[in-house]
Design an enzyme around this catalytic site. Structure first.
Site, PDB file in Angstrom:
ATOM      1  N   ARG A 182       0.815  -1.228   0.000  1.00 26.12           N
ATOM      2  CA  ARG A 182       0.000   0.000   0.000  1.00 26.12           C
ATOM      3  C   ARG A 182       0.846   1.275   0.000  1.00 26.12           C
ATOM      4  NH1 ARG A 182      -5.283   1.953   1.390  1.00 26.12           N
ATOM      5  NH2 ARG A 182      -5.200   3.723   2.810  1.00 26.12           N
ATOM      6  N   ILE A 215      -7.330   8.279  -1.251  1.00 25.47           N
ATOM      7  CA  ILE A 215      -7.222   6.819  -1.303  1.00 25.47           C
ATOM      8  C   ILE A 215      -8.127   6.335  -0.167  1.00 25.47           C
ATOM      9  CG2 ILE A 215      -5.067   6.921   0.088  1.00 25.47           C
ATOM     10  CD1 ILE A 215      -4.221   4.262  -1.210  1.00 25.47           C
ATOM     11  N   SER A 216      -9.029   5.401  -0.448  1.00 27.86           N
ATOM     12  CA  SER A 216     -10.008   4.975   0.561  1.00 27.86           C
ATOM     13  C   SER A 216      -9.323   4.302   1.747  1.00 27.86           C
ATOM     14  CB  SER A 216     -11.014   4.000  -0.051  1.00 27.86           C
ATOM     15  OG  SER A 216     -11.658   4.569  -1.155  1.00 27.86           O
ATOM     16  N   GLN A 217     -10.012   4.357   2.878  1.00 24.59           N
ATOM     17  CA  GLN A 217      -9.549   3.701   4.105  1.00 24.59           C
ATOM     18  C   GLN A 217      -9.444   2.181   3.867  1.00 24.59           C
ATOM     19  OE1 GLN A 217     -12.285   4.712   7.153  1.00 24.59           O
ATOM     20  NE2 GLN A 217     -11.458   3.260   8.632  1.00 24.59           N
TER      21      GLN A 217
END
Ligand code: SAH
Length: 220
Positions: free
Chosen positions: A38, A64-66
């Site tokens: 990530r 950027i999503s959780q």
């Protein structure tokens, strides 16, 4: 392994433990989170945040999503269709697309902001993820590649995008957050014959889905 890499690997394992504590239990999904680095989807100055369970800026007022959100949506998909063609709307950083590729799906992803599209496309190619990326309004879908076994909309929609529903294969599922701009309910819409079956889940807050079957750009 160099020190910094070791540290990223350690923190990635910690992130996956956090996901498990939050109730993500699907082993395939957890393994994909262990596999995809990530931190490589983060800008240099944001590296320290890469394995926190949070959403972070990626430029152009997008995020950027959780990890929990990505894991939640991915689990909904994996539980309903374990392989096949998946369309993602909102490439953003490319992280969700990489997770889908790691799970063995054939992945197609659309992004409406050109600079994000270009950056994610280059990064995914460099990292060896076989994602087909396209620039444009994802609410229109990807006609030439339809039908899809899964469609993941990773931006908040005001309503169900009709054209996307039309690109779902039989038994295919669309996973989409729907609601006001402040909070949206995760919704699964599964095609069954000429009908659609709907299931509702918890609320999340996404950046807006902007496009012909999304929000009007001038609203934001
Ligand atoms: N899946 C991404 C999340 C990015 S946030 C990730 O893993 O990083 C949502 C993204 O959806 C933003 O980049 C935004 O520009 C994009 N988006 C919003 N409306 C869109 C549309 N109609 N078509 C394609 N992309 C859209």
């Amino acid at each position: 392994m160099k020190g910094a890499e070791k540290n990223h690997t350690f923190r990635r394992r910690e992130m996956v433990k956090t996901l498990e504590r939050y109730g993500i239990a699907n082993r395939r999904v957890l393994d994909a989170f262990l596999e995809v680095p990530r931190h490589l989807f983060f800008a240099e100055e944001m590296l320290d945040c890469a394995y926190n369970d949070g959403a972070y800026p990626i430029g152009f007022r997008q995020t950027i999503s959780q990890p929990y959100t990505v894991a939640f949506m991915t689990t909904l998909l994996v539980e309903r269709c374990s392989s096949g063609k998946v369309l993602e709307i909102g490439t953003g950083s490319g992280y969700q697309a990489a997770i889908l590729d790691a799970l063995g799906y054939s992945v197609f992803s659309i992004e409406r902001i050109f600079a994000l599209h270009e950056r994610a496309k280059k990064l995914l190619t460099r990292l060896g993820f076989g994602v087909a990326c396209r620039f444009g309004d994802g609410t229109l879908g990807w006609m030439e590649e339809a039908l899809f076994n899964g469609i993941l909309v990773t931006a908040g929609a005001p309503r169900e995008p009709e054209l996307l529903l039309g690109q779902l294969a039989q038994k295919g599922s669309m996973i989409i957050p729907i609601g006001e701009s402040s909070a949206q309910q995760m919704t699964v819409i599964q095609k069954e014959g000429n009908d659609f079956k709907r299931e509702l889940f918890e609320y999340f807050t996404f950046v807006p889905l902007v496009g012909r079957e999304g929000w009007d750009e001038t609203v934001f």
